[in-house]
Design a protein around this motif. Sequence first.
Motif, mmCIF file in Angstrom:
data_model
loop_
_atom_site.group_PDB
_atom_site.id
_atom_site.type_symbol
_atom_site.label_atom_id
_atom_site.label_comp_id
_atom_site.label_asym_id
_atom_site.label_seq_id
_atom_site.Cartn_x
_atom_site.Cartn_y
_atom_site.Cartn_z
ATOM 1 N N GLY A 1 -2.226 9.321 -6.103
ATOM 2 C CA GLY A 1 -1.956 10.566 -6.802
ATOM 3 C C GLY A 1 -2.116 11.774 -5.897
ATOM 4 O O GLY A 1 -2.989 11.816 -5.035
ATOM 5 N N THR A 2 -1.262 12.758 -6.113
ATOM 6 C CA THR A 2 -1.348 14.013 -5.375
ATOM 7 C C THR A 2 -1.184 15.157 -6.375
ATOM 8 O O THR A 2 -0.304 15.135 -7.235
ATOM 9 C CB THR A 2 -0.297 14.076 -4.252
ATOM 10 N N GLN A 3 -2.047 16.149 -6.254
ATOM 11 C CA GLN A 3 -2.064 17.253 -7.214
ATOM 12 C C GLN A 3 -0.969 18.261 -6.884
ATOM 13 O O GLN A 3 -0.840 18.698 -5.734
ATOM 14 C CB GLN A 3 -3.429 17.949 -7.194
ATOM 15 N N VAL A 4 -0.225 18.637 -7.899
ATOM 16 C CA VAL A 4 0.740 19.737 -7.801
ATOM 17 C C VAL A 4 0.323 20.789 -8.828
ATOM 18 O O VAL A 4 0.218 20.496 -10.023
ATOM 19 C CB VAL A 4 2.178 19.256 -8.082
ATOM 20 N N THR A 5 0.065 21.982 -8.347
ATOM 21 C CA THR A 5 -0.339 23.084 -9.216
ATOM 22 C C THR A 5 0.647 24.225 -9.053
ATOM 23 O O THR A 5 0.878 24.699 -7.935
ATOM 24 C CB THR A 5 -1.755 23.563 -8.881
ATOM 25 N N VAL A 6 1.218 24.642 -10.167
ATOM 26 C CA VAL A 6 2.173 25.758 -10.162
ATOM 27 C C VAL A 6 1.514 26.933 -10.876
ATOM 28 O O VAL A 6 1.281 26.888 -12.087
ATOM 29 C CB VAL A 6 3.484 25.377 -10.850
ATOM 30 N N SER A 7 1.202 27.946 -10.110
ATOM 31 C CA SER A 7 0.461 29.080 -10.666
ATOM 32 C C SER A 7 0.675 30.300 -9.802
ATOM 33 O O SER A 7 0.808 30.206 -8.574
ATOM 34 C CB SER A 7 -1.032 28.748 -10.744
ATOM 35 N N SER A 8 0.667 31.462 -10.450
ATOM 36 C CA SER A 8 0.756 32.716 -9.711
ATOM 37 C C SER A 8 -0.640 33.257 -9.405
ATOM 38 O O SER A 8 -0.772 34.313 -8.780
ATOM 39 C CB SER A 8 1.563 33.728 -10.508
ATOM 40 N N GLN B 1 0.850 -1.179 0.000
ATOM 41 C CA GLN B 1 0.000 0.000 0.000
ATOM 42 C C GLN B 1 0.890 1.235 0.000
ATOM 43 O O GLN B 1 1.917 1.275 0.670
ATOM 44 C CB GLN B 1 -0.921 0.037 1.229
ATOM 45 N N LEU B 2 0.464 2.238 -0.758
ATOM 46 C CA LEU B 2 1.237 3.470 -0.891
ATOM 47 C C LEU B 2 0.397 4.658 -0.447
ATOM 48 O O LEU B 2 -0.761 4.786 -0.859
ATOM 49 C CB LEU B 2 1.677 3.672 -2.338
ATOM 50 N N VAL B 3 0.999 5.506 0.368
ATOM 51 C CA VAL B 3 0.325 6.716 0.820
ATOM 52 C C VAL B 3 1.211 7.905 0.501
ATOM 53 O O VAL B 3 2.349 7.991 0.970
ATOM 54 C CB VAL B 3 0.033 6.668 2.332
ATOM 55 N N GLU B 4 0.662 8.825 -0.300
ATOM 56 C CA GLU B 4 1.406 9.995 -0.739
ATOM 57 C C GLU B 4 1.003 11.221 0.067
ATOM 58 O O GLU B 4 -0.129 11.308 0.566
ATOM 59 C CB GLU B 4 1.120 10.260 -2.214
ATOM 60 N N SER B 5 1.901 12.178 0.109
ATOM 61 C CA SER B 5 1.591 13.461 0.734
ATOM 62 C C SER B 5 2.515 14.518 0.156
ATOM 63 O O SER B 5 3.544 14.196 -0.451
ATOM 64 C CB SER B 5 1.758 13.380 2.250
ATOM 65 N N GLY B 6 2.122 15.783 0.341
ATOM 66 C CA GLY B 6 3.015 16.877 0.001
ATOM 67 C C GLY B 6 2.631 17.711 -1.198
ATOM 68 O O GLY B 6 3.298 18.698 -1.493
ATOM 69 N N GLY B 7 1.577 17.363 -1.906
ATOM 70 C CA GLY B 7 1.188 18.177 -3.040
ATOM 71 C C GLY B 7 0.558 19.485 -2.597
ATOM 72 O O GLY B 7 0.374 19.744 -1.413
ATOM 73 N N GLY B 8 0.245 20.339 -3.589
ATOM 74 C CA GLY B 8 -0.400 21.596 -3.264
ATOM 75 C C GLY B 8 -0.207 22.623 -4.347
ATOM 76 O O GLY B 8 0.212 22.313 -5.463
ATOM 77 N N LEU B 9 -0.509 23.868 -3.975
ATOM 78 C CA LEU B 9 -0.385 25.006 -4.886
ATOM 79 C C LEU B 9 0.874 25.783 -4.538
ATOM 80 O O LEU B 9 1.108 26.098 -3.362
ATOM 81 C CB LEU B 9 -1.611 25.911 -4.745
ATOM 82 N N VAL B 10 1.658 26.097 -5.554
ATOM 83 C CA VAL B 10 2.897 26.833 -5.338
ATOM 84 C C VAL B 10 3.096 27.812 -6.483
ATOM 85 O O VAL B 10 2.656 27.552 -7.614
ATOM 86 C CB VAL B 10 4.092 25.861 -5.215
ATOM 87 N N GLN B 11 3.743 28.913 -6.211
ATOM 88 C CA GLN B 11 4.017 29.902 -7.246
ATOM 89 C C GLN B 11 5.202 29.455 -8.111
ATOM 90 O O GLN B 11 6.067 28.696 -7.643
ATOM 91 C CB GLN B 11 4.318 31.259 -6.618
ATOM 92 N N PRO B 12 5.268 29.934 -9.332
ATOM 93 C CA PRO B 12 6.435 29.625 -10.176
ATOM 94 C C PRO B 12 7.733 30.016 -9.471
ATOM 95 O O PRO B 12 7.814 31.073 -8.849
ATOM 96 C CB PRO B 12 6.192 30.482 -11.416
ATOM 97 N N GLY B 13 8.703 29.114 -9.571
ATOM 98 C CA GLY B 13 9.972 29.322 -8.883
ATOM 99 C C GLY B 13 10.014 28.750 -7.489
ATOM 100 O O GLY B 13 11.089 28.697 -6.869
ATOM 101 N N GLY B 14 8.890 28.303 -6.994
ATOM 102 C CA GLY B 14 8.819 27.763 -5.644
ATOM 103 C C GLY B 14 9.219 26.312 -5.567
ATOM 104 O O GLY B 14 9.634 25.703 -6.563
ATOM 105 N N SER B 15 9.085 25.756 -4.361
ATOM 106 C CA SER B 15 9.506 24.382 -4.097
ATOM 107 C C SER B 15 8.404 23.613 -3.386
ATOM 108 O O SER B 15 7.597 24.194 -2.651
ATOM 109 C CB SER B 15 10.768 24.365 -3.225
#
Length: 115
Positions: A108-115, A3-17
């Motif tokens: 799956g975890t969503q990563v969104t890069v947007s200002s 079983q796999l459990v992911e974490s850490g995705g989210g919304l971040v601005q361009p250039g971020g981490s």
Amino acid sequence: QVQLVESGGGLVQPGGSLRLSCAASGTIFSINVMGWYRQAPGKQRELVAVQSNTDLTNYTDSVKGRFTVSRDNTKNTVYLQMNSLQAEDTAVYYCHVVYRFRTYWGQGTQVTVSS
């Protein structure tokens, strides 16, 4: 069964981490390959970065120098450190594990890069 459990995705601005984590559980001994794939809207799922149990790594060209895959075998956990994020990195990121000739995927975890 793994079983796999992911974490850490989210919304971040361009250039971020961001740092993604994926913990594997179950009756496990020496996972062969751990890593990450991603799927952007309207595109096929693609390899991002993977690491073998002999520490060999493979990265897709677009993330080389920006992303780093690592694993903690004592915790059966794989990480993806993502720096200098770009809009093109926006996708659902999936944890990927190969163990005893079987492939497992995280939810799956969503990563969104947007200002």
